[in-house]
Every structure is written in C-alpha cells, then in structure tokens.
Design a protein around this motif. Structure first.
Motif, PDB file in Angstrom:
ATOM      1  N   TRP A 194      31.880  36.331  31.725  1.00  0.00           N
ATOM      2  CA  TRP A 194      32.128  34.925  31.390  1.00  0.00           C
ATOM      3  C   TRP A 194      33.592  34.652  31.083  1.00  0.00           C
ATOM      4  O   TRP A 194      34.041  33.519  31.044  1.00  0.00           O
ATOM      5  N   LEU A 195      34.368  35.722  30.854  1.00  0.00           N
ATOM      6  CA  LEU A 195      35.757  35.557  30.437  1.00  0.00           C
ATOM      7  C   LEU A 195      36.637  35.294  31.657  1.00  0.00           C
ATOM      8  O   LEU A 195      36.668  36.081  32.598  1.00  0.00           O
ATOM      9  N   LYS A 196      37.347  34.160  31.669  1.00  0.00           N
ATOM     10  CA  LYS A 196      38.181  33.776  32.798  1.00  0.00           C
ATOM     11  C   LYS A 196      39.648  33.816  32.378  1.00  0.00           C
ATOM     12  O   LYS A 196      40.140  32.918  31.701  1.00  0.00           O
ATOM     13  N   LEU A 197      40.325  34.892  32.766  1.00  0.00           N
ATOM     14  CA  LEU A 197      41.725  35.057  32.377  1.00  0.00           C
ATOM     15  C   LEU A 197      42.611  35.061  33.618  1.00  0.00           C
ATOM     16  O   LEU A 197      42.276  35.672  34.626  1.00  0.00           O
ATOM     17  N   GLY A 198      43.747  34.410  33.549  1.00  0.00           N
ATOM     18  CA  GLY A 198      44.697  34.418  34.647  1.00  0.00           C
ATOM     19  C   GLY A 198      44.439  33.319  35.651  1.00  0.00           C
ATOM     20  O   GLY A 198      43.333  32.792  35.770  1.00  0.00           O
ATOM     21  N   HIS A 199      45.486  32.974  36.426  1.00  0.00           N
ATOM     22  CA  HIS A 199      45.373  31.872  37.370  1.00  0.00           C
ATOM     23  C   HIS A 199      44.410  32.183  38.508  1.00  0.00           C
ATOM     24  O   HIS A 199      43.755  31.281  39.034  1.00  0.00           O
ATOM     25  N   VAL A 200      44.304  33.468  38.917  1.00  0.00           N
ATOM     26  CA  VAL A 200      43.376  33.826  39.985  1.00  0.00           C
ATOM     27  C   VAL A 200      41.937  33.565  39.556  1.00  0.00           C
ATOM     28  O   VAL A 200      41.141  32.977  40.294  1.00  0.00           O
ATOM     29  N   ALA A 201      41.595  33.990  38.340  1.00  0.00           N
ATOM     30  CA  ALA A 201      40.239  33.779  37.838  1.00  0.00           C
ATOM     31  C   ALA A 201      39.938  32.294  37.654  1.00  0.00           C
ATOM     32  O   ALA A 201      38.840  31.825  37.955  1.00  0.00           O
ATOM     33  N   ARG A 202      40.921  31.541  37.164  1.00  0.00           N
ATOM     34  CA  ARG A 202      40.699  30.106  36.957  1.00  0.00           C
ATOM     35  C   ARG A 202      40.533  29.370  38.287  1.00  0.00           C
ATOM     36  O   ARG A 202      39.667  28.503  38.424  1.00  0.00           O
ATOM     37  N   ALA A 203      41.350  29.735  39.279  1.00  0.00           N
ATOM     38  CA  ALA A 203      41.200  29.125  40.599  1.00  0.00           C
ATOM     39  C   ALA A 203      39.861  29.509  41.214  1.00  0.00           C
ATOM     40  O   ALA A 203      39.199  28.686  41.865  1.00  0.00           O
ATOM     41  N   GLY A 204      39.445  30.762  41.006  1.00  0.00           N
ATOM     42  CA  GLY A 204      38.150  31.202  41.504  1.00  0.00           C
ATOM     43  C   GLY A 204      37.001  30.434  40.887  1.00  0.00           C
ATOM     44  O   GLY A 204      36.033  30.082  41.564  1.00  0.00           O
ATOM     45  N   GLU A 205      37.108  30.144  39.592  1.00  0.00           N
ATOM     46  CA  GLU A 205      36.058  29.381  38.923  1.00  0.00           C
ATOM     47  C   GLU A 205      35.997  27.951  39.457  1.00  0.00           C
ATOM     48  O   GLU A 205      34.902  27.409  39.659  1.00  0.00           O
ATOM     49  N   ARG A 206      37.159  27.350  39.714  1.00  0.00           N
ATOM     50  CA  ARG A 206      37.157  26.011  40.313  1.00  0.00           C
ATOM     51  C   ARG A 206      36.525  26.031  41.695  1.00  0.00           C
ATOM     52  O   ARG A 206      35.758  25.133  42.055  1.00  0.00           O
ATOM     53  N   GLY A 207      36.834  27.076  42.469  1.00  0.00           N
ATOM     54  CA  GLY A 207      36.245  27.206  43.795  1.00  0.00           C
ATOM     55  C   GLY A 207      34.745  27.384  43.733  1.00  0.00           C
ATOM     56  O   GLY A 207      33.989  26.793  44.523  1.00  0.00           O
ATOM     57  N   ARG A 208      34.287  28.210  42.807  1.00  0.00           N
ATOM     58  CA  ARG A 208      32.849  28.438  42.661  1.00  0.00           C
ATOM     59  C   ARG A 208      32.134  27.149  42.298  1.00  0.00           C
ATOM     60  O   ARG A 208      31.085  26.824  42.872  1.00  0.00           O
ATOM     61  N   ARG A 209      32.691  26.407  41.361  1.00  0.00           N
ATOM     62  CA  ARG A 209      32.064  25.148  40.945  1.00  0.00           C
ATOM     63  C   ARG A 209      31.994  24.149  42.107  1.00  0.00           C
ATOM     64  O   ARG A 209      30.983  23.473  42.303  1.00  0.00           O
TER      65      ARG A 209
END
Length: 447
Positions: A194-209
């Motif tokens: 569940w932990l989203k750290l760094g710009h790659v993880a944050r961009a990935g979460e936006r993509g997933r959503r």
C-alpha cells in the motif's frame, strides 16, 4: 552466413551482488540489469532475501517440473498476487485452481486458430495506417508506433474499438502502471504494497486508477448481456457462473488483463524485432523479400507464408522475452533437478536468464534467426525457450500475438527499410514486461 550482430543488453558484473542489494540498486529499478556473468552459466541459485527463500532455477528439467510435470504444486505466490491485484485483480493471469480453469474455458475460444485467422484483415489495416504516418525518410520511434498500432488492434478486436482505450493518455497510464508494478521494492517484499513512494510509484498509481476506472465504466455500460465482441462474451459467461457483482468485477479484471497484456507484449516484440533487423541488414533483406511475396496471397494464411520472419520473431522473443521473469510458490516440499524445495519457498523463473544461458545456447547473446530454422527443434529442450510460459498455464493469447506480430512486420518490411539510429542508445528495461526504455529510435528509408 549472415553478419554477426550482438544486440544491446545491460552490462554484467564480475561477481554476484548480495541478495539484499537487489532491493535498492539498479536491479530494483530494472530487473534485467545488475546480473553477473555467473547468472548465465549457473544452473540454480538459492537466495535468502529478508527471510524469504527464493530459488532461481535455470536448468530446463527444473523449469519443466515447475511448469508442467508438477505444476499443481507451484501456484502464483501470495506476495505476487498482492502486488499485481490492484492492477488486474483476480483475472486469468493472477488466479489459480477452479477460478483459473473457469476463466480459461471462457476466453480460450476467442484465441482458437480459426478465430485468430479472421482477425488478419483488421491487423493488416492497422499496420497500413501506422506506416502511413511515417516519413518517407527520417527517424521514428518504433516502440511508440508499435504501441499505438497494437493498442488500436486490441481495442478493435476485443472491445469493438472503444475510443477510450486508444488515446495517448491511456498508453501513458499503462506504461506508468507496468513500470511501477514491475519494480522490486523493499516495501513489497515486506508486504507493504500500500506504500507509494517516489514519482514512479505515484505515476503508476495514477495509471492504475485510470485503467481500472475506465474499464469499470465500460463493463458496467455493457450490462449483463455484454455485447458481441470478446469482452461481451466474457461478461455474459461470467454472469452465468457468478453472482452479479462478482461477475462484473471479474469482467473488469479480465478486461484489464487482456487489454494490457494483449497489446503491451506484442508491441515490445515488434520493436525488438525491428531493432534486430536494423542491426542485421542481410537478415532484413531476406525477410523483406519473403514478406513482399507473401503479401500477394490470401490474408488469412499470410503468417503461414512467413517462415523466415517467424524465425526472426522467435529469436527476438528469445533475446527479449515478453515477461523477463515470473514466480511460483511451492505448495509442498519437492525437488528441482536435485535441489530440495520446501513448502512456502518461492521459485523465480527467469526467461531473461534461461534464454541467454551459455550452457543452452551457442553464442547466446548474438542475434541468429537460424537457431529456429525448420528441423532444428530437436536441438533444444522444450523448456529452454519459454517466451509465453509453458505447461497448462501457457499464454492463451500466444497464437494471437504471433499472428499479429507477423502480419504487422510483413507490412512494415514491405514499406520501409530500417537502420540503427546513430547517437541513440537502446536500453532494455525489465518491469512486468521487457520494453525499450525511453522508446526505440530507428531510421527509415524508402525501398
């Protein structure tokens, strides 16, 4: 004999790194980077990563036992399911047991030989549209054009061309989601997915959503009857087997699975194939002559008239396998090629290592389509080459991907010549898939 071309691969270290370093060094950002020379000569490695025992077998006999002869003992790991579930839920790729068998039966008819053959016309039109956007002479990003082409094909073939699935925004979100999901991170190993750290993880979460929201909207709009295309059939069949809301969510899960996997892996295969031919002009010219001759016949049987191009594609899938790694978890004690395996231990299967292992392939890093010439099948173990996996869980879309790639490559070859782009550094990036990092520029010119 064609000229020898050794395509790019990440540099290798002289000695293996400590297991924990793989969680924080370049390997954590790019799974095919950071390997030592020994990784391509050893048959088995056992690692302890923060208390988790991971086996990396490379002998084909061990791979065969994991994927075929004792496949029931090796399921998708719980840890991996946690990592990929937010993206593809409990769809075909991430499920096991009866749920997997049910979903496999539902989708398999759509990828039968006859069904795939009927799509060759659609694939050819998409290939022609992609070439129409190229300059007569100049530089193109073949990775981007491959992605755009296969995204349109999968949207038209499986989703009736829904325009929400063919935008550049959708492509960017999928790329971000895949890169984020594929990175090996300390918090994933510790179960902190569940932990989203760094710009790659944050961009990935936006993509997933974005992906999940878009596909959920599409599936709910279809209702229980679904429609006449692939996803419509999946929706109808799921609603006959599961409660309404579960059926809806499983339909979204499978829509995500086939939309992402259905275009991303083929797009990468196209880009790598074009790159390899650009680096071996004699191979390219032979393939072009074959393609030009083959295009004059029946479109539905075109792939059958492209045996040399199929060899090139197979070699591209060897050097740059669609999925560089996948994992299994032992459900009970076992033994792999003489190595004891305990219940709960992870088995990490690496086509990236297997396909370049020096004990299995002569001049393993070199591009040589003749490895796959007719009559040479007996020279290799059937589990030393697994671009689409193997055993009962072999990729259900393998035939579709192969036909799609061959038809597109034939049209591309009949339209332009490819050459390596001077000054552009090609870099393989291993995440969930194996893609060219920052695109793949090639120079094109008229025939």
């Amino acid at each position: 004999m064609a000229e020898r071309f050794v395509p790019v691969h990440p540099p290798r270290t002289a000695r293996p790194a400590a297991a924990w370093k793989g969680l924080v060094n370049e390997h954590s950002r790019n799974s095919v980077a950071g390997w030592s020379d020994a990784a391509f000569t050893e048959w088995h490695v056992r690692r302890n990563i923060l208390g988790i025992i991971v086996h990396i077998p490379r002998h084909p006999d061990a791979i065969e036992r994991v994927l075929l002869t004792n496949a029931a003992n090796y399921e998708k790991p719980r840890l991996v399911k946690k990592v990929i579930a937010p993206l593809i839920g409990r769809g075909l790729v991430s499920s096991d047991g009866e749920l997997w068998r049910t979903q496999r039966k539902i989708v398999a008819p759509s990828f039968a030989p006859g069904a795939v053959a009927k799509l060759t016309g659609l694939i050819a039109k998409a290939a022609e549209r992609s070439v129409a956007g190229w300059p007569a002479s100049g530089r193109i990003d073949v990775a981007r054009t491959a992605t755009d082409t296969t995204m349109r094909i999968i949207a038209e073939a499986l989703f009736s061309g829904d325009p929400r699935l063919t935008t550049s925004q959708a492509a960017d979100h999928i790329e971000a989601a895949l890169i984020a999901a594929g990175q090996v991170r300390l918090f994933a190993v510790l179960g902190l997915t569940w932990l989203k750290l760094g710009h790659v993880a944050r961009a990935g979460e936006r993509g997933r959503r974005f992906l999940r929201a878009t596909l959920t909207t599409i599936v709910r709009e279809r209702g229980t009857e679904g429609g006449d295309d692939f996803i419509g059939g999946v929706i109808r069949n799921l609603h006959t087997r599961f409660p309404a809301e579960e059926a809806t969510m499983l339909a979204v899960d499978n829509a995500a699975t086939f939309y992402v996997a259905g275009h991303e892996t083929t797009a990468n295969a196209l880009a790598w194939s074009a790159y390899l031919m650009a680096g071996a002009p004699q191979v390219q010219e032979r393939a072009r002559a074959e393609a030009v001759a083959a295009l004059s016949g029946d479109p539905e049987t075109l792939p059958e008239r492209l045996p040399y191009l199929r060899q090139i594609l197979d070699e591209a899938l060897r050097l740059y396998p669609p999925a560089p790694r996948f994992e299994r978890e032992a459900m009970a004690d076992d033994e792999l090629h003489g190595v004891p395996i305990r219940k709960g231990e992870l088995i990490s299967v690496w086509p990236w290592l297997l396909h370049r292992h020096r004990g299995l392939w002569e001049d393993a890093d070199a591009f040589d389509p003749d490895r796959f010439a007719a009559g040479r099948e007996g020279e290799r173990h059937r589990f030393q080459y697994i671009p689409f996996g193997g055993g009962p869980r072999v990729c259900v879309g393998a035939r579709f991907a192969t036909v799609e790639a061959l038809v597109i490559l034939a049209h591309w070859l009949a339209s332009r010549r490819f050459a390596l782009a001077e000054g552009f550094a090609v870099e393989p990036l291993g995440s969930v898939t194996l893609r060219p990092k920052d695109g793949l520029m090639l120079d094109v010119s008229p025939l």
